[in-house]
Design a protein around this motif. Structure first.
Motif, PDB file in Angstrom:
ATOM      1  N   GLY A 152       0.927  -1.318  -0.007  1.00 23.97           N
ATOM      2  CA  GLY A 152      -0.011  -0.132   0.018  1.00 23.97           C
ATOM      3  C   GLY A 152       0.747   1.484   0.045  1.00 23.97           C
ATOM      4  N   PHE A 153       1.944   1.201   0.832  1.00 26.33           N
ATOM      5  CA  PHE A 153       2.753   2.591   0.830  1.00 26.33           C
ATOM      6  C   PHE A 153       3.286   2.857  -0.569  1.00 26.33           C
ATOM      7  CE2 PHE A 153       6.907   4.426   1.688  1.00 26.33           C
ATOM      8  CZ  PHE A 153       6.505   5.561   2.183  1.00 26.33           C
ATOM      9  N   CYS A 154       3.987   1.725  -1.178  1.00 20.41           N
ATOM     10  CA  CYS A 154       4.513   1.643  -2.533  1.00 20.41           C
ATOM     11  C   CYS A 154       3.568   2.416  -3.539  1.00 20.41           C
ATOM     12  CB  CYS A 154       5.367   0.430  -2.753  1.00 20.41           C
ATOM     13  SG  CYS A 154       6.538  -0.277  -1.692  1.00 20.41           S
ATOM     14  N   GLN A 155       2.533   1.609  -3.601  1.00 17.81           N
ATOM     15  CA  GLN A 155       1.748   2.293  -4.458  1.00 17.81           C
ATOM     16  C   GLN A 155       1.202   3.616  -4.317  1.00 17.81           C
ATOM     17  OE1 GLN A 155      -2.009  -0.436  -4.618  1.00 17.81           O
ATOM     18  NE2 GLN A 155      -0.971  -2.077  -4.868  1.00 17.81           N
ATOM     19  N   ARG A 156       1.192   3.982  -3.000  1.00 18.98           N
ATOM     20  CA  ARG A 156       1.092   5.747  -2.738  1.00 18.98           C
ATOM     21  C   ARG A 156       2.174   6.320  -3.342  1.00 18.98           C
ATOM     22  NH1 ARG A 156      -1.455   3.408   2.407  1.00 18.98           N
ATOM     23  NH2 ARG A 156      -3.409   3.982   2.114  1.00 18.98           N
ATOM     24  N   VAL A 157       3.313   5.662  -3.110  1.00 22.83           N
ATOM     25  CA  VAL A 157       4.677   6.552  -3.574  1.00 22.83           C
ATOM     26  C   VAL A 157       4.408   6.871  -4.937  1.00 22.83           C
ATOM     27  CG1 VAL A 157       7.011   6.565  -3.632  1.00 22.83           C
ATOM     28  CG2 VAL A 157       6.092   5.794  -1.682  1.00 22.83           C
ATOM     29  N   VAL A 158       4.114   5.911  -5.748  1.00 28.69           N
ATOM     30  CA  VAL A 158       3.810   6.015  -7.281  1.00 28.69           C
ATOM     31  C   VAL A 158       2.804   6.961  -7.447  1.00 28.69           C
ATOM     32  CG1 VAL A 158       3.010   4.825  -9.345  1.00 28.69           C
ATOM     33  CG2 VAL A 158       4.534   3.491  -7.842  1.00 28.69           C
ATOM     34  N   GLN A 159       1.671   6.955  -6.933  1.00 29.17           N
ATOM     35  CA  GLN A 159       0.316   7.676  -7.071  1.00 29.17           C
ATOM     36  C   GLN A 159       0.889   9.409  -6.816  1.00 29.17           C
ATOM     37  OE1 GLN A 159      -2.476   5.802  -4.677  1.00 29.17           O
ATOM     38  NE2 GLN A 159      -3.060   4.332  -6.240  1.00 29.17           N
ATOM     39  N   PHE A 160       1.928   9.558  -5.816  1.00 33.03           N
ATOM     40  CA  PHE A 160       2.515  10.703  -5.133  1.00 33.03           C
ATOM     41  C   PHE A 160       3.454  11.352  -6.486  1.00 33.03           C
ATOM     42  CE2 PHE A 160       6.029  13.127  -3.863  1.00 33.03           C
ATOM     43  CZ  PHE A 160       5.676  14.176  -2.841  1.00 33.03           C
ATOM     44  N   ILE A 161       4.205  10.494  -7.123  1.00 27.68           N
ATOM     45  CA  ILE A 161       5.167  10.841  -8.405  1.00 27.68           C
ATOM     46  C   ILE A 161       4.371  11.400  -9.445  1.00 27.68           C
ATOM     47  CG2 ILE A 161       6.935  10.081  -9.703  1.00 27.68           C
ATOM     48  CD1 ILE A 161       7.735   7.980  -7.536  1.00 27.68           C
ATOM     49  N   ILE A 162       3.270  10.466  -9.814  1.00 26.21           N
ATOM     50  CA  ILE A 162       2.821  10.729 -11.046  1.00 26.21           C
ATOM     51  C   ILE A 162       2.264  12.343 -11.223  1.00 26.21           C
ATOM     52  CG2 ILE A 162       0.750  10.300 -12.467  1.00 26.21           C
ATOM     53  CD1 ILE A 162       1.170   7.336 -11.628  1.00 26.21           C
ATOM     54  N   PRO A 163       1.492  12.973 -10.417  1.00 29.17           N
ATOM     55  CA  PRO A 163       0.939  14.260 -10.570  1.00 29.17           C
ATOM     56  C   PRO A 163       2.186  15.292 -10.338  1.00 29.17           C
ATOM     57  CG  PRO A 163       0.279  13.271  -8.564  1.00 29.17           C
ATOM     58  CD  PRO A 163       0.799  12.438  -9.220  1.00 29.17           C
ATOM     59  N   ARG A 164       3.196  14.920  -9.748  1.00 30.28           N
ATOM     60  CA  ARG A 164       4.311  15.768  -9.552  1.00 30.28           C
ATOM     61  C   ARG A 164       5.450  15.838 -10.691  1.00 30.28           C
ATOM     62  NH1 ARG A 164       1.790  14.210  -5.295  1.00 30.28           N
ATOM     63  NH2 ARG A 164       1.141  15.726  -3.734  1.00 30.28           N
ATOM     64  N   ASP A 165       5.115  14.875 -11.652  1.00 30.43           N
ATOM     65  CA  ASP A 165       5.995  14.728 -12.652  1.00 30.43           C
ATOM     66  C   ASP A 165       5.204  15.041 -13.793  1.00 30.43           C
ATOM     67  OD1 ASP A 165       8.252  13.715 -14.312  1.00 30.43           O
ATOM     68  OD2 ASP A 165       7.317  11.552 -14.149  1.00 30.43           O
ATOM     69  N   ARG A 166       5.259  16.395 -13.939  1.00 30.51           N
ATOM     70  CA  ARG A 166       4.332  16.736 -15.228  1.00 30.51           C
ATOM     71  C   ARG A 166       5.004  16.463 -16.556  1.00 30.51           C
ATOM     72  NH1 ARG A 166       2.256  21.882 -12.196  1.00 30.51           N
ATOM     73  NH2 ARG A 166       4.224  21.642 -10.900  1.00 30.51           N
ATOM     74  N   SER A 167       6.098  16.422 -16.600  1.00 32.63           N
ATOM     75  CA  SER A 167       7.094  16.167 -17.544  1.00 32.63           C
ATOM     76  C   SER A 167       6.974  14.618 -18.136  1.00 32.63           C
ATOM     77  CB  SER A 167       8.580  16.580 -17.707  1.00 32.63           C
ATOM     78  OG  SER A 167       9.283  15.785 -16.779  1.00 32.63           O
ATOM     79  N   ALA A 168       6.279  13.740 -17.293  1.00 36.58           N
ATOM     80  CA  ALA A 168       6.176  12.491 -17.523  1.00 36.58           C
ATOM     81  C   ALA A 168       7.589  11.695 -17.748  1.00 36.58           C
ATOM     82  CB  ALA A 168       5.310  11.946 -18.502  1.00 36.58           C
ATOM     83  N   ALA A 169       8.565  11.924 -16.979  1.00 32.18           N
ATOM     84  CA  ALA A 169       9.841  11.448 -17.169  1.00 32.18           C
ATOM     85  C   ALA A 169      10.002   9.979 -16.436  1.00 32.18           C
ATOM     86  CB  ALA A 169      11.104  12.401 -16.322  1.00 32.18           C
ATOM     87  N   PHE A 170       9.220   9.590 -15.524  1.00 33.07           N
ATOM     88  CA  PHE A 170       9.516   8.597 -14.900  1.00 33.07           C
ATOM     89  C   PHE A 170       8.469   7.338 -15.667  1.00 33.07           C
ATOM     90  CE2 PHE A 170      10.803  11.220 -11.490  1.00 33.07           C
ATOM     91  CZ  PHE A 170      12.094  10.759 -11.173  1.00 33.07           C
ATOM     92  N   ARG A 171       9.067   6.175 -15.447  1.00 32.51           N
ATOM     93  CA  ARG A 171       8.122   4.996 -15.924  1.00 32.51           C
ATOM     94  C   ARG A 171       8.310   4.141 -14.831  1.00 32.51           C
ATOM     95  NH1 ARG A 171       7.194   8.091 -19.022  1.00 32.51           N
ATOM     96  NH2 ARG A 171       7.083   8.109 -21.526  1.00 32.51           N
ATOM     97  N   PHE A 172       7.213   3.140 -14.673  1.00 30.75           N
ATOM     98  CA  PHE A 172       7.092   2.530 -13.486  1.00 30.75           C
ATOM     99  C   PHE A 172       6.878   1.042 -13.786  1.00 30.75           C
ATOM    100  CE2 PHE A 172       5.331   6.588 -13.096  1.00 30.75           C
ATOM    101  CZ  PHE A 172       5.878   7.089 -11.841  1.00 30.75           C
ATOM    102  N   VAL A 173       7.082   0.000 -12.843  1.00 29.71           N
ATOM    103  CA  VAL A 173       7.059  -1.271 -13.052  1.00 29.71           C
ATOM    104  C   VAL A 173       7.100  -1.984 -11.607  1.00 29.71           C
ATOM    105  CG1 VAL A 173       9.781  -1.852 -13.386  1.00 29.71           C
ATOM    106  CG2 VAL A 173       7.974  -3.378 -14.398  1.00 29.71           C
ATOM    107  N   ALA A 174       6.205  -2.864 -11.526  1.00 28.67           N
ATOM    108  CA  ALA A 174       6.222  -3.601 -10.422  1.00 28.67           C
ATOM    109  C   ALA A 174       7.338  -4.673 -10.151  1.00 28.67           C
ATOM    110  CB  ALA A 174       4.765  -4.449 -10.022  1.00 28.67           C
ATOM    111  N   ILE A 175       8.027  -4.871  -9.091  1.00 26.52           N
ATOM    112  CA  ILE A 175       8.787  -5.854  -8.972  1.00 26.52           C
ATOM    113  C   ILE A 175       8.443  -7.300  -9.300  1.00 26.52           C
ATOM    114  CG2 ILE A 175      10.264  -6.808  -7.030  1.00 26.52           C
ATOM    115  CD1 ILE A 175      10.425  -3.982  -5.701  1.00 26.52           C
ATOM    116  N   GLN A 176       7.196  -7.420  -8.932  1.00 26.50           N
ATOM    117  CA  GLN A 176       6.758  -8.714  -9.123  1.00 26.50           C
ATOM    118  C   GLN A 176       6.295  -9.108 -10.472  1.00 26.50           C
ATOM    119  OE1 GLN A 176       5.363  -6.354  -6.900  1.00 26.50           O
ATOM    120  NE2 GLN A 176       5.469  -7.364  -5.178  1.00 26.50           N
ATOM    121  N   SER A 177       6.223  -8.191 -11.296  1.00 26.46           N
ATOM    122  CA  SER A 177       5.941  -8.315 -12.673  1.00 26.46           C
ATOM    123  C   SER A 177       7.026  -9.088 -13.631  1.00 26.46           C
ATOM    124  CB  SER A 177       5.665  -7.237 -13.373  1.00 26.46           C
ATOM    125  OG  SER A 177       6.694  -6.163 -13.718  1.00 26.46           O
ATOM    126  N   GLU A 178       6.788  -9.593 -14.608  1.00 24.17           N
ATOM    127  CA  GLU A 178       7.724 -10.474 -15.599  1.00 24.17           C
ATOM    128  C   GLU A 178       8.749  -9.490 -15.878  1.00 24.17           C
ATOM    129  OE1 GLU A 178       8.008 -12.445 -19.867  1.00 24.17           O
ATOM    130  OE2 GLU A 178       6.057 -12.990 -18.587  1.00 24.17           O
TER     131      GLU A 178
END
Length: 144
Positions: free
Chosen positions: A24-50
């Motif tokens: 839950g905390f990690c998901q909130r961190v991602v949700q925190f980053i997105i609106p503050r990254d207006r240039s869309a510089a970051f990409r995201f990937v779950a550690i558990q994903s392939e």
């Protein structure tokens, strides 16, 4: 030698944030980053994903043993507080000012980080699955 997928090569173009998809905390961190990254510089990937697991192994990290925040930026891997501060440095608003804490020795910064990481499920919960990003940012997630 196995070919890399198109999504894997995105890791070379954009700073890539690896997050615990069921935390839950990690998901909130991602949700925190997105609106503050207006240039869309970051990409995201779950550690558990392939894709996340494959990329972590490529950079010498074991996804099964990982309970930390990871940033892949320009071919270098950053973890824990260093990763977090490097992310803050690129956000909009006053957040980059917090990068000044990089002068604090990493072992001291990471004491606080490890305490939060050790208690993240207790404080923020754990979900059964990774979050589904909203359509307007879905293209910024490597495995959705």
């Amino acid at each position: 030698m196995r070919k890399s997928s198109h999504k894997d090569t995105e890791a070379e173009w954009y700073p890539l944030v690896f997050y615990d998809g069921v935390c839950g905390f990690c998901q909130r961190v991602v949700q925190f980053i997105i609106p503050r990254d207006r240039s869309a510089a970051f990409r995201f990937v779950a550690i558990q994903s392939e894709t996340g697991s494959r990329l972590l192994r490529r950079y010498g990290l074991d996804p099964a043993e990982l309970n930390t925040f990871v940033l892949l930026e320009q071919g270098r891997v950053y973890t824990r507080s260093t990763a977090g501060l490097r992310v803050l440095r690129r956000l909009d608003g006053a957040w980059p000012l917090l990068y000044a804490f990089i002068v604090v020795p990493r072992p001291l910064r990471d004491v606080v980080y490890r305490w939060i990481a050790a208690n993240r499920y207790r404080f923020f919960g754990k979900s059964d699955s990774c979050m589904l990003p909203p359509p307007e940012v879905r293209e910024r997630f490597l495995d959705t």
